[in-house]
Design an enzyme around this catalytic site. Structure first.
Site, PDB file in Angstrom:
ATOM      1  N   HIS A 163       0.849  -1.190   0.000  1.00 14.29           N
ATOM      2  CA  HIS A 163       0.000   0.000   0.000  1.00 14.29           C
ATOM      3  C   HIS A 163       0.883   1.237   0.000  1.00 14.29           C
ATOM      4  O   HIS A 163       2.095   1.151  -0.189  1.00 14.29           O
ATOM      5  CB  HIS A 163      -0.972  -0.032   1.188  1.00 14.29           C
ATOM      6  CG  HIS A 163      -0.307  -0.079   2.520  1.00 14.29           C
ATOM      7  ND1 HIS A 163       0.044   1.049   3.213  1.00 14.29           N
ATOM      8  CD2 HIS A 163       0.108  -1.134   3.276  1.00 14.29           C
ATOM      9  CE1 HIS A 163       0.634   0.716   4.355  1.00 14.29           C
ATOM     10  NE2 HIS A 163       0.680  -0.609   4.412  1.00 14.29           N
ATOM     11  N   MET A 164       0.323   2.397   0.214  1.00 18.33           N
ATOM     12  CA  MET A 164       1.014   3.678   0.039  1.00 18.33           C
ATOM     13  C   MET A 164       2.357   3.774   0.774  1.00 18.33           C
ATOM     14  O   MET A 164       3.361   4.133   0.172  1.00 18.33           O
ATOM     15  CB  MET A 164       0.099   4.821   0.476  1.00 18.33           C
ATOM     16  CG  MET A 164       0.659   6.187   0.178  1.00 18.33           C
ATOM     17  SD  MET A 164       0.735   6.562  -1.571  1.00 18.33           S
ATOM     18  CE  MET A 164      -0.949   7.033  -1.853  1.00 18.33           C
TER      19      MET A 164
END
Length: 87
Positions: A15-16
């Site tokens: 994810h980010m």
């Protein structure tokens, strides 16, 4: 060219935050760094590319490095993967 298959152990995948760590670290190397996931190729120096790959927990991905300092870049990928990409 060198490559290594890595299984993503992060519970939330890339994810980010871990994608940002990966992209930031790979920017330090002059070689091309590619993630191969589900038959598609993604630029590992681009946060947007990594996020668009939608790499989930337990995914098997290939990291491929080609060019100057390719061995060092792959070693760095292996190192940060072992640390769950900073997550």
């Amino acid at each position: 060219m060198v490559s290594k298959t890595i299984i993503i152990k992060n519970p939330e995948g890339l994810h980010m935050r871990p994608a940002g760590v990966l992209a930031s670290e790979m920017e330090n190397f002059p070689c091309k760094v590619t993630i191969i996931h589900d038959g598609k190729r993604y630029n590992a120096k681009s946060l947007i590319n990594i996020i668009s790959a939608r790499i989930k927990h337990s995914a098997e991905v290939i990291f491929e490095c080609d060019g100057d300092l390719e061995e060092e870049a792959l070693a760095k990928v292996d190192e940060i993967a072992s640390q769950n990409f900073g997550d």
